[in-house]
Design a protein around this motif. Structure first.
Motif, short mmCIF file in Angstrom:
data_model
loop_
_atom_site.label_atom_id
_atom_site.label_comp_id
_atom_site.label_asym_id
_atom_site.label_seq_id
_atom_site.Cartn_x
_atom_site.Cartn_y
_atom_site.Cartn_z
N ARG A 90 0.81 -1.23 0.00
CA ARG A 90 0.00 0.00 0.00
C ARG A 90 0.84 1.28 0.00
O ARG A 90 0.32 2.37 -0.18
CB ARG A 90 -0.91 0.03 1.23
CG ARG A 90 -1.95 -1.05 1.21
CD ARG A 90 -2.79 -1.13 2.47
NE ARG A 90 -2.91 0.08 3.25
CZ ARG A 90 -3.34 0.11 4.51
NH1 ARG A 90 -3.70 -1.00 5.12
NH2 ARG A 90 -3.43 1.24 5.17
N ALA A 91 2.14 1.15 0.24
CA ALA A 91 3.01 2.32 0.35
C ALA A 91 3.18 3.01 -1.01
O ALA A 91 3.02 2.39 -2.06
CB ALA A 91 4.37 1.90 0.91
N THR A 92 3.52 4.29 -0.96
CA THR A 92 3.78 5.04 -2.19
C THR A 92 5.27 5.33 -2.38
O THR A 92 5.70 5.65 -3.47
CB THR A 92 3.02 6.38 -2.19
OG1 THR A 92 3.40 7.13 -1.04
CG2 THR A 92 1.51 6.13 -2.17
N VAL A 93 6.07 5.20 -1.33
CA VAL A 93 7.51 5.49 -1.40
C VAL A 93 8.26 4.20 -1.73
O VAL A 93 8.08 3.17 -1.06
CB VAL A 93 8.02 6.07 -0.06
CG1 VAL A 93 9.53 6.29 -0.09
CG2 VAL A 93 7.29 7.36 0.29
N SER A 94 9.12 4.26 -2.74
CA SER A 94 9.93 3.10 -3.10
C SER A 94 11.02 2.88 -2.05
O SER A 94 11.60 3.85 -1.52
CB SER A 94 10.60 3.32 -4.47
OG SER A 94 11.57 2.33 -4.71
#
Length: 158
Positions: A90-94
C-alpha cells in the motif's frame, strides 16, 4: 547493536519466518517476532527452514504489537533511535528512495493479511518494492531480503 532489525508481525508461515531469520543471521541483522505467531516457534518446519542459523541471530520476542511499541519507546528513552519502516504493498515510497539509518527496524506484515491499520499508523515510513503491473506482491521473505540488502548497502554494513 546490529545495524538493522527485521521485525516479523504475527508471522503465519513457519518456512518464511525461518528463511527470514536465516537471512538475518547471515547478514548480521537482528530480528524481532511480534506475536502471536501462527505457529509454535519450536515447530520443526520453522527450525528446518532456519536450520542451525537460528542460534546465530538475536531474536527479540514481543507478545503483541503494543508490547513491541513499548520496547521501541524504551529504546528511544535510552537514546536509541529506532525508526519503524513498514514494507507494504500500500506504500507510495519506493524502498530505493529511503535513506536508511543505523538502528532502523524493517517490519513485514503477515503473509496472509499484511499489517493492520494500527501498524501502518505507527510506522515512521511505509516502503514498497515496485513490481510489474497486474501482480499483487512478492513473497514476504524475498521482499525482506531485497530491502535488507539495500539498507545494508547504504549503511556500508557488509
Amino acid at each position: 547493536m546490529a545495524p538493522l532489525t527485521l521485525a516479523l508481525y504475527q508471522p503465519d508461515i513457519p518456512q518464511n519466518a525461518g528463511t527470514m531469520l536465516r537471512s538475518c543471521a547471515c547478514l548480521g541483522v537482528a530480528a524481532a517476532i511480534i506475536g502471536p505467531a501462527g505457529f509454535p516457534t519450536s515447530d520443526r518446519d520453522f527450525r528446518r527452514a532456519g536450520m542451525d542459523y537460528l542460534d546465530r541471530v538475536t531474536i527479540d520476542r514481543h507478545a503483541s504489537f503494543a508490547a513491541f511499541e513499548e520496547w521501541r519507546t524504551a529504546c528511544a528513552r535510552a537514546g536509541e533511535t529506532r525508526r519503524l519502516l513498514l514494507l507494504s504493498t500500500r506504500a507510495t515510497v519506493s524502498y530505493l528512495d529511503c535513506d536508511y539509518r543505523e538502528g532502523d527496524i524493517l517490519l513485514v506484515g503477515r503473509e496472509s493479511a499484511g499489517a493492520p491499520e494500527e501498524v501502518h499508523a505507527a510506522a515512521d515510513l511505509a516502503l514498497r518494492i515496485p513490481i510489474r503491473a497486474g501482480l499483487r506482491s512478492l513473497n514476504v521473505a524475498v521482499a525482506a531480503g531485497i530491502v535488507m540488502g539495500e539498507a545494508l548497502r547504504q549503511l556500508r554494513a557488509f
